[in-house]
Design an enzyme around this catalytic site. Sequence first.
Site, PDB file in Angstrom:
ATOM      1  N   HIS A  52     -15.548  70.525   7.031  1.00 48.43           N
ATOM      2  CA  HIS A  52     -14.616  70.229   5.950  1.00 48.43           C
ATOM      3  C   HIS A  52     -15.271  70.566   4.610  1.00 48.43           C
ATOM      4  CE1 HIS A  52     -16.955  66.637   5.120  1.00 48.43           C
ATOM      5  NE2 HIS A  52     -16.850  66.288   6.388  1.00 48.43           N
TER       6      HIS A  52
HETATM    7  P1  TYD Z   1     -15.986  62.698   8.383  1.00 44.01           P
HETATM    8  O1  TYD Z   1     -16.314  62.790   6.914  1.00 44.01           O
HETATM    9  O2  TYD Z   1     -14.919  63.614   8.902  1.00 44.01           O
HETATM   10  O3  TYD Z   1     -17.325  62.890   9.238  1.00 44.01           O
HETATM   11  P2  TYD Z   1     -18.210  64.188   9.558  1.00 44.01           P
HETATM   12  O4  TYD Z   1     -18.011  65.152   8.451  1.00 44.01           O
HETATM   13  O5  TYD Z   1     -19.603  63.705   9.652  1.00 44.01           O
HETATM   14  O6  TYD Z   1     -17.798  64.750  10.866  1.00 44.01           O
HETATM   15  O7  TYD Z   1     -15.639  61.180   8.720  1.00 44.01           O
HETATM   16  C1  TYD Z   1     -15.453  60.758  10.054  1.00 44.01           C
HETATM   17  C2  TYD Z   1     -14.574  59.523  10.033  1.00 44.01           C
HETATM   18  O8  TYD Z   1     -15.207  58.472   9.311  1.00 44.01           O
HETATM   19  C3  TYD Z   1     -13.226  59.761   9.363  1.00 44.01           C
HETATM   20  O9  TYD Z   1     -12.250  59.016  10.089  1.00 44.01           O
HETATM   21  C4  TYD Z   1     -13.384  59.150   7.988  1.00 44.01           C
HETATM   22  C5  TYD Z   1     -14.396  58.047   8.220  1.00 44.01           C
HETATM   23  N1  TYD Z   1     -15.247  57.801   7.056  1.00 44.01           N
HETATM   24  C6  TYD Z   1     -15.088  56.631   6.331  1.00 44.01           C
HETATM   25  O10 TYD Z   1     -14.241  55.775   6.627  1.00 44.01           O
HETATM   26  N2  TYD Z   1     -15.929  56.404   5.256  1.00 44.01           N
HETATM   27  C7  TYD Z   1     -16.883  57.306   4.891  1.00 44.01           C
HETATM   28  O11 TYD Z   1     -17.626  57.068   3.890  1.00 44.01           O
HETATM   29  C8  TYD Z   1     -17.009  58.522   5.635  1.00 44.01           C
HETATM   30  C9  TYD Z   1     -18.038  59.556   5.274  1.00 44.01           C
HETATM   31  C10 TYD Z   1     -16.174  58.719   6.715  1.00 44.01           C
END
Ligand code: TYD
Length: 136
Positions: A52
């Site tokens: 992302h």
């Molecule tokens: P995401 O940012 O997509 O993780 P990665 O990039 O590491 O794969 O986040 C994964 C899940 O966690 C998504 O449902 C959003 C949640 N999340 C939060 O609730 N708070 C946060 O600070 C972060 C980074 C993610």
Amino acid sequence: MSIESCQIRKLPTISDERGDLSFIESGRHVPFPIERIYYLHDIPAGASRGGHAHKRLKQLIIAISGHFDIVLDDGVSQKRVHLDRANIGLYVCPMIWRELDNFSPGSVCLVLASRPYEEEDYYRNHDEFLADSAGA
Ligand code: TYD
């Protein structure tokens, strides 16, 4: 925003015979006030994270334990950065698509972030990111 803005930052470390102590002051050793800290841990073998970009969020990413790679993409250029030191951070500016992979067993990825979690700040579709990015 270009991947050239995503620079490695060496964090201050005090070393003596007892080991190393590294520290980070908000706004001084990171180029933004820290609003949020999160970390990736217990990452299974072969997993990849990220996939992302963020519209406004700035981050400093640190391999606080072990090592992993980050692939940065500004819509025009890509580069792979290997992080393997607890006192080295990678600054990631807004509008950079990122993927994290090659996590070593037991590695921990610490992220210092400039904003609270906001789902509306994400690009989760690469085509939408490209349409709005430097490459558009
Ligand atoms: P995401 O940012 O997509 O993780 P990665 O990039 O590491 O794969 O986040 C994964 C899940 O966690 C998504 O449902 C959003 C949640 N999340 C939060 O609730 N708070 C946060 O600070 C972060 C980074 C993610």
